[in-house]
Design an enzyme around this catalytic site. Sequence first.
Site, PDB file in Angstrom:
ATOM      1  N   HIS A 133      51.950  24.152  72.330  1.00  0.00           N
ATOM      2  CA  HIS A 133      50.628  23.615  72.004  1.00  0.00           C
ATOM      3  C   HIS A 133      50.752  22.904  70.656  1.00  0.00           C
ATOM      4  O   HIS A 133      51.565  23.300  69.818  1.00  0.00           O
ATOM      5  CB  HIS A 133      49.671  24.805  71.896  1.00  0.00           C
ATOM      6  CG  HIS A 133      48.229  24.466  71.778  1.00  0.00           C
ATOM      7  ND1 HIS A 133      47.651  24.076  70.597  1.00  0.00           N
ATOM      8  CD2 HIS A 133      47.228  24.472  72.694  1.00  0.00           C
ATOM      9  CE1 HIS A 133      46.364  23.865  70.787  1.00  0.00           C
ATOM     10  NE2 HIS A 133      46.079  24.103  72.058  1.00  0.00           N
ATOM     11  N   ASP A 210      53.300  32.419  69.406  1.00  0.00           N
ATOM     12  CA  ASP A 210      51.951  31.933  69.687  1.00  0.00           C
ATOM     13  C   ASP A 210      51.519  32.629  70.979  1.00  0.00           C
ATOM     14  O   ASP A 210      51.917  32.242  72.075  1.00  0.00           O
ATOM     15  CB  ASP A 210      51.989  30.415  69.846  1.00  0.00           C
ATOM     16  CG  ASP A 210      50.657  29.857  70.338  1.00  0.00           C
ATOM     17  OD1 ASP A 210      49.733  30.654  70.628  1.00  0.00           O
ATOM     18  OD2 ASP A 210      50.549  28.627  70.450  1.00  0.00           O
ATOM     19  N   GLN A 213      47.867  32.651  74.838  1.00  0.00           N
ATOM     20  CA  GLN A 213      47.704  32.716  76.293  1.00  0.00           C
ATOM     21  C   GLN A 213      48.289  33.989  76.907  1.00  0.00           C
ATOM     22  O   GLN A 213      48.289  34.130  78.136  1.00  0.00           O
ATOM     23  CB  GLN A 213      48.361  31.498  76.963  1.00  0.00           C
ATOM     24  CG  GLN A 213      47.748  30.164  76.571  1.00  0.00           C
ATOM     25  CD  GLN A 213      46.316  29.973  77.076  1.00  0.00           C
ATOM     26  OE1 GLN A 213      45.804  30.735  77.898  1.00  0.00           O
ATOM     27  NE2 GLN A 213      45.648  28.950  76.573  1.00  0.00           N
ATOM     28  N   LYS A 236      39.549  33.517  73.641  1.00  0.00           N
ATOM     29  CA  LYS A 236      40.302  33.445  74.913  1.00  0.00           C
ATOM     30  C   LYS A 236      40.432  34.820  75.560  1.00  0.00           C
ATOM     31  O   LYS A 236      41.123  34.988  76.553  1.00  0.00           O
ATOM     32  CB  LYS A 236      41.692  32.857  74.660  1.00  0.00           C
ATOM     33  CG  LYS A 236      41.665  31.381  74.285  1.00  0.00           C
ATOM     34  CD  LYS A 236      43.069  30.855  74.149  1.00  0.00           C
ATOM     35  CE  LYS A 236      43.137  29.554  73.367  1.00  0.00           C
ATOM     36  NZ  LYS A 236      42.713  28.383  74.110  1.00  0.00           N
ATOM     37  N   CYS A 376      46.362  19.610  74.693  1.00  0.00           N
ATOM     38  CA  CYS A 376      47.047  19.742  73.398  1.00  0.00           C
ATOM     39  C   CYS A 376      48.541  19.965  73.559  1.00  0.00           C
ATOM     40  O   CYS A 376      49.163  20.682  72.757  1.00  0.00           O
ATOM     41  CB  CYS A 376      46.442  20.865  72.553  1.00  0.00           C
ATOM     42  SG  CYS A 376      44.733  20.595  72.128  1.00  0.00           S
TER      43      CYS A 376
HETATM   44  N1  PMP Z   1      48.220  28.026  71.313  1.00  0.00           N
HETATM   45  C1  PMP Z   1      47.999  28.002  72.621  1.00  0.00           C
HETATM   46  C2  PMP Z   1      49.128  28.299  73.562  1.00  0.00           C
HETATM   47  C3  PMP Z   1      46.723  27.721  73.110  1.00  0.00           C
HETATM   48  O1  PMP Z   1      46.511  27.681  74.413  1.00  0.00           O
HETATM   49  C4  PMP Z   1      45.686  27.445  72.188  1.00  0.00           C
HETATM   50  C5  PMP Z   1      44.294  27.117  72.654  1.00  0.00           C
HETATM   51  N2  PMP Z   1      44.239  26.138  73.639  1.00  0.00           N
HETATM   52  C6  PMP Z   1      45.978  27.490  70.831  1.00  0.00           C
HETATM   53  C7  PMP Z   1      47.251  27.784  70.425  1.00  0.00           C
HETATM   54  C8  PMP Z   1      44.936  27.231  69.796  1.00  0.00           C
HETATM   55  O2  PMP Z   1      43.964  28.206  69.795  1.00  0.00           O
HETATM   56  P1  PMP Z   1      42.654  28.058  68.892  1.00  0.00           P
HETATM   57  O3  PMP Z   1      42.048  26.741  69.305  1.00  0.00           O
HETATM   58  O4  PMP Z   1      41.811  29.207  69.308  1.00  0.00           O
HETATM   59  O5  PMP Z   1      43.059  28.072  67.485  1.00  0.00           O
END
Ligand code: PMP
Length: 428
Positions: A133, A210, A213, A236, A376
């Site tokens: 991401h 990270d 997910q 999430k 993203c």
């Molecule tokens: N890492 C991953 C793998 C994600 O899926 C996301 C959210 N789409 C993020 C980071 C970022 O999370 P946040 O927008 O809650 O900071």
Amino acid sequence: MSARPTVDQSALLPASLRDDFPILNGDVLAGHPLVFLDNAASTQRPRQVIDAISDVYQRDYANVHRGIHTLSERSTELYEQARENVRSFIGAKHAHEVIFTPGSTASINLVARSWGGENLRAGDEVLTTVMEHHSNLVPWQQIAAQTGAVLRHVPLTDDGRLDMGQFDALLCERTKLVAVASVSNTLGTINPIDEIARKAHAAGAVVLVDAAQSVPHMATDVQASDVDFLAFSGHKMLGPSGVGILYGKESHLDAMPPFLGGGSMINEVRLDSFTPAALPAKFEAGTPPIVPAIGMSAAVDYLNRVGLEAIHHHEQVLTQLAYDALAQIEGLRILGPAPEYRAGLISFAFERIHAHEFAQVLNDQFGVAVRAGHHCTQPLHALLGIPASTRASFYLYNRPEEIDRLIEGIAKVQSMFALKGRRRKRKQ
Ligand code: PMP
């Protein structure tokens, strides 16, 4: 398309769970029952979380760690209980290793700026992957630009898993940190975090995961996996937005300089200098996300009651169903590996229809909410040779009938677009 096989209901979570989620039973789409398959972006909240938030505001709210009055004591107690609850949820050793942040992105930025700023030198390497991401790419690009460190990226196998042979080849004595997602938010791939941590440590590198997910969907044990840092987000995992977690091993967090400066993160301030507070306050400058943290704790309670193993199993059943049905659709390309290597999400692309247009019609005409875009992960989409994809992502409240609606919707939208295409051709 052949009829879907009947699902053994005992393999699924009870459908009555849905009654806990007001939004799933509301009239969101004017007459259409809502099929919410955008859980990888953000999930919905059960009444238990909404009530916990409302209860604090109605009974216990004041700023934390400041006043000596009753409400401040109560909100401080709830806030610190939330920290302890999260500690136990991820198997951390100490509650002060759990830092409340605004979310995964903020957590990763904290490590990049604080740990990276202190430990990275010109020529050092940060090893990340092509499936990250943007939140786990851009902060490393920024700190690399500042320090002269170099970013390396582990490539994919042909079926969308991490190429562990290449990981081994890229990991070397220059690698200071490995930054990797436990689950890809686009491919759904589950990465071998324990193996990555073991190998990274043997090479002398620290590991940031990270886990945005994975924490909401499968049991996490930071001590068993031996990761150094772990980032995830409340929104999430049935919790509120505006709160997330940075887990860090005490030894790392102790040695790192504070990231943001201000109230709460100090021990003593003079006009020209300060001494930082002990953990966790050192990394929680200013008024923290008090109520979101307490709401997140209620979400943790909810997930614990349902059980992470049962949730993971439920999602696997749905994923297999969706995968088998999607794989039969002509002109649709599934991104990422076979179901046994993936978590509960599937992204796909069409040969001639843009993901945005597709998702719009799916929502407007069939009440199916999916994500469309690059999610993203622009570098990953570029690598796959597509500008965007459509993503269906599942959670504990989704049902097999909703997968049917998705598949029916896709077939109908596809034939609508095919008809449009034929008309356009006849006019030319
Ligand atoms: N890492 C991953 C793998 C994600 O899926 C996301 C959210 N789409 C993020 C980071 C970022 O999370 P946040 O927008 O809650 O900071």
